[in-house]
Design an enzyme around this catalytic site. Structure first.
Site, short mmCIF file in Angstrom:
data_model
loop_
_atom_site.label_atom_id
_atom_site.label_comp_id
_atom_site.label_asym_id
_atom_site.label_seq_id
_atom_site.Cartn_x
_atom_site.Cartn_y
_atom_site.Cartn_z
N CYS A 184 4.21 -20.29 55.70
CA CYS A 184 3.08 -20.98 56.40
C CYS A 184 1.43 -20.34 55.96
O CYS A 184 1.55 -19.18 56.22
CB CYS A 184 3.28 -21.14 57.69
N LYS A 185 0.69 -21.19 55.34
CA LYS A 185 -0.41 -20.44 55.10
C LYS A 185 -1.35 -19.84 56.24
O LYS A 185 -1.77 -18.63 56.34
CB LYS A 185 -1.37 -21.64 54.34
#
Length: 113
Positions: free
Chosen positions: A10-11
């Protein structure tokens, strides 16, 4: 001690981890998809977040839309669902001894570290 509940894919979670690292404080990374939370741990985290279970659910996840979206679920049922499907837990979450925040936007983490 600071704990970040992290998803490496997840960024926003990676951005949150960077903020925690930059704080210079001692911390622990818990990859909650590999090391899921227990019901007791998740309930304690919700208390620190001052949130209900439904507020922590990622409602755009396929699992949620296909299996749970239109159901009338209790708080305990929602906690159990998130424990069984940790992908449904919003991320990242950063916790200290007394409080926790969801790092969305990641700058929210600065209120804790």
């Amino acid at each position: 001690m600071i704990t970040i509940y992290h998803n490496t894919r997840c960024k926003k979670s990676r951005e949150g981890l960077q903020l925690v690292e930059n704080s210079g404080k001692e911390f622990h990374v818990r990859e909650y998809l590999k090391e899921p939370l227990s019901e007791k741990e998740l309930k304690a985290l919700l208390t620190k977040l001052n949130m209900t279970a439904i507020q922590l659910v990622r409602k755009n996840e396929k699992i949620w839309k296909e299996n749970f979206k239109d159901k009338d679920l209790s708080e305990n049922e929602l906690v159990r669902i998130m424990v069984e499907n940790p992908k449904l837990i919003e991320r990242p979450i950063v916790e200290n001894e007394t409080k926790a925040v969801v790092g969305r936007p990641p700058e929210e983490i600065n209120n804790l570290v």
